[in-house]
Design an enzyme around this catalytic site. Structure first.
Site, PDB file in Angstrom:
ATOM      1  N   ASP A 132       0.849  -1.185   0.000  1.00 33.17           N
ATOM      2  CA  ASP A 132       0.000   0.000   0.000  1.00 33.17           C
ATOM      3  C   ASP A 132       0.894   1.248   0.000  1.00 33.17           C
ATOM      4  O   ASP A 132       1.896   1.297   0.712  1.00 33.17           O
ATOM      5  CB  ASP A 132      -0.866  -0.037   1.266  1.00 33.17           C
ATOM      6  CG  ASP A 132      -1.899   1.070   1.302  1.00 33.17           C
ATOM      7  OD1 ASP A 132      -2.770   1.070   0.422  1.00 33.17           O
ATOM      8  OD2 ASP A 132      -1.825   1.925   2.203  1.00 33.17           O
ATOM      9  N   GLU A 176       1.462   0.215  -4.926  1.00 35.32           N
ATOM     10  CA  GLU A 176       0.988   1.495  -5.432  1.00 35.32           C
ATOM     11  C   GLU A 176       2.194   2.425  -5.542  1.00 35.32           C
ATOM     12  O   GLU A 176       2.771   2.805  -4.521  1.00 35.32           O
ATOM     13  CB  GLU A 176      -0.029   2.112  -4.466  1.00 35.32           C
ATOM     14  CG  GLU A 176      -1.339   1.348  -4.368  1.00 35.32           C
ATOM     15  CD  GLU A 176      -2.322   2.046  -3.426  1.00 35.32           C
ATOM     16  OE1 GLU A 176      -3.473   2.256  -3.825  1.00 35.32           O
ATOM     17  OE2 GLU A 176      -1.941   2.383  -2.291  1.00 35.32           O
TER      18      GLU A 176
END
Ligand code: CA
Length: 674
Positions: free
Chosen positions: A357, A386
């Site tokens: 993340d 990400e």
């Protein structure tokens, strides 16, 4: 991308019991000199927390700034006062140690340090591997008791390259909570162990559904212990994505059948992994090392104050996560923590991959070490994340694990927001359309996705919507997708951006959109339930929405059987043909040839030369995102029609000698020849 705002239940503060004369929730003054903190010695051994041997129980805590440290032993998780308080002694490299000459199985413990003259609040530490309910205290258990039968023979899914993976992102509750799921252990790890589950309309659900669909890996939303759901009140049916980490090295209790028994959550998560492995499906964990749910009273702050986070010049927490703080992977012990934590999950739980993340909050050096050390355990382990932050960070941009820096990283892939937004329209503008929904001007950005963001002589990156250069040096560095848990799911996005269209017409757009993703180079990724056109009732950010919004209605598998079969065939097509899974940028540049098309919302290209050892000499793909039928001229040959007018069959729908063919509005035409 979307900021997952915390539904912060501060149950911990009220539940804390301190055995020492004073405690503090906040870091006391004076604030020590930060540059000195950054240079504290790291400790990279894996015996932090508790280690039980036949004749002793040893505790070790990394806390280089502590003036004193102790371990509180509790007979149960509910005991009001500790049965023993063990004074720790300073060990090597900033550690504190103490041991007792007995096995303390069944007991619970907390650490506590004296810092700047005050005793801080109790904490299970950052290396608890088992915990009591809601994670306030660590538990001492015999890990052998957590292994399901046959666990020692359990193996990860073998994978030559990440591009061979087909990733299915799911939340435990989304997947099984709906009354139509036919699953007994709704919302639990064990839901994925149930064989032969059928929906109320008789379609396969659960793990059998995954097998039928043909995906290779499930990516489970955060399944480590998070803070927002009260594990002591399961009947409240609280929902949260789980991007609010509490104990990083323990499974979340609300997904177990008995959160009060520390071994149960561990055993049941292993049972889930074993069942998926037995079905040939790998398990990818969504990991959120970039921030914690709490600040001054987090486990990090209570063991090494001010060390694990980044700060602004005024001493406030910097906030690249958008959730109130950001961790400092550029500091040695935070890097050690991340690396040893993922290695622990890989070793103890046989995890097949990790999705980071807000990965760009971490530095590229840390991410390279993560990949290097995981690949040493098993080269099949995949790592992606990400490649962005949710706010500015003190970490210089050139050091961030950004999408734009992925070429500096080895064995790591980033999500392509390029192809995502180009196909369906901008993620945050609900009504915006993209290539598959009839908006011209996205053609070149879709082509960037088709070549997995690698350099290609026929792709003009200056026309890219999001990226202006070929950031990937290899297709192994890119995850292509149309939607995920963040933002509107595809069904809702199509409803908002095509309000005048029928559901059947929107499903045509969904088919075209996913056909582009699944035939593109790089690794395809999809959001659970979109294969049956699940929706989330138009809610954009469902991080804590109730099950009525988030749970997948499995009756849709019957209603939308045609769409499901299309997805299944699309996945089968990709898996059967290595031409869609090239592994180098050179191969892509050599074998993919774009046709000169001037019609808006139309892309035509070929994959030639039996690419990557494919049985097909040439594959011709024409994507028509416009509302008009278009006419194309195909070289004369014995072509097999693979996809046409919203139908797809990897073995062929029909044959054609080429010549003038039509491509229906909002559809893909795929042809292949030997
Ligand atoms: Ca929890």
């Amino acid at each position: 991308m979307t900021i997952k705002r915390k539904n912060f239940l501060n149950f911990l503060a009220g539940a804390l019991i301190c055995s020492c004369s004073s405690s503090a929730k906040d870091i006391p003054d004076p604030v020590p000199n930060l540059p000195d903190i950054a240079n504290l010695p790291g400790y990279n051994n894996t015996d932090l927390g508790v280690t039980v041997s036949p004749d002793a129980t040893r505790f070790k805590l990394w806390s280089p700034q502590a003036q004193a440290a102790s371990v509180n032993i509790y007979d149960s998780n509910n005991s009001k006062t500790p049965s023993k308080v063990l004074e720790m002694k300073q060990g090597e490299s900033g550690t504190w140690v103490v041991s007792v000459p007995e096995q303390l199985y069944g007991k619970f413990y907390t650490f506590q340090i004296k810092y700047a003259g005050k005793w801080l609040a109790e904490t299970p530490g950052v290396w608890a591997k088992a915990i009591g309910i809601n994670g306030n205290r660590a538990a001492i258990i015999d890990f052998a008791s957590t292994n399901p039968e046959g666990w020692k023979n359990d193996q990860r899914v073998k994978l030559d390259n990440i591009t061979d993976a087909v990733i299915y992102e799911m939340h435990h509750r989304d997947f099984s909570m709906h009354p139509s799921s036919g699953i007994n252990y709704k919302g639990k790890f064990l839901a994925l162990t149930e064989q032969d589950a059928l929906s109320t309309l008789g379609d396969k659900t659960g793990i059998d559904h995954l097998k039928e669909l043909g995906i290779t890996h499930v990516h489970i939303l955060p399944s480590y212990d998070f803070s927002s759901v009260d594990e002591s009140n399961p009947s409240a049916n609280q929902y949260n994505w789980g991007y609010d980490p509490l104990n990083y090295n323990v499974p979340e209790g609300s997904y177990s059948t008995d959160p009060a028994n520390p071994a149960t959550r561990i055993r049941e998560m292993k049972q889930m992994i074993q069942a998926l492995h037995n079905a040939g499906i790998g398990v990818i964990m969504d990991v959120v090392y970039n921030h914690t749910a709490k600040n001054d009273d987090s486990n990090f702050s209570l063991t090494a104050p001010l060390y694990y986070y980044r700060y602004n010049d005024d001493g406030s927490y910097s906030n690249a996560s958008g959730c109130g703080n950001e961790t400092a992977s550029d500091r040695k012990q935070m890097q050690n923590f991340i690396v040893n934590s993922v290695k622990y999950w890989a070793d103890e739980y046989h995890i097949d991959g990790f999705r980071f993340d807000l990965m760009a909050i971490h530095d590229t050096e840390t991410m390279n070490r993560v990949a290097r050390e995981l690949k040493q355990i098993d080269p099949s382990i995949i790592i992606y994340g990400e490649g962005w932050t949710a706010g500015d960070s003190p970490l210089p941009a050139e050091r961030r694990a950004l999408k734009e820096n992925v070429a500096k990283m080895n064995g790591i892939a980033v999500f392509s927001d390029d192809i995502r937004d180009a196909i369906k329209g901008h993620y945050s503008n609900a009504t915006d359309r993209g290539f598959a929904t009839g908006k011209p001007g996205n053609e070149e950005t879709v082509k960037i996705g088709i070549v997995a963001s690698t350099a290609h002589p026929m792709v003009d990156y200056s026309k890219g919507n999001n990226s202006k250069f070929a950031y990937a040096s290899s297709p192994l560095q890119v995850i292509n997708y149309i939607s995920c848990h963040d933002d509107l799911c595809l069904t809702d996005k199509l409803a908002k951006s095509l309000p005048e269209k029928s559901e059947a017409e929107r499903q045509r757009a969904a088919k075209l959109a996913q056909t582009i993703v699944f035939t593109s180079q790089g690794t395809p990724f999809m959001f659970a339930g979109e294969e049956i056109f699940r929706d989330k009732k138009g809610v954009h950010n469902t991080y804590n929405s109730p099950d009525e919004i988030n749970a997948i209605d499995w009756q849709l598998k019957n209603t939308n059987a045609n769409l499901f079969n299309y997805y299944r065939n699309l996945i089968a097509l990709r898996k059967a043909h290595p031409a869609f899974r090239m592994t180098t940028a050179d191969e892509i540049a050599r074998n993919i040839v774009f046709d000169d098309v001037t019609t808006p919302n139309v892309i035509s290209y070929s994959i030639k030369n039996n690419a990557n050892g494919d049985s097909w000499n040439e594959i011709k793909l024409i994507f028509n995102g416009s509302e008009n039928e278009v006419t194309v001229n195909i070289d004369p040959a014995d072509w097999l029609i693979i996809a046409q007018d919203g139908q797809l069959n990897p073995d062929g729908l029909a044959t054609t000698p080429g010549g003038t063919l039509t491509v229906a509005p909002t559809s893909a035409l795929i042809l292949a020849k030997k």
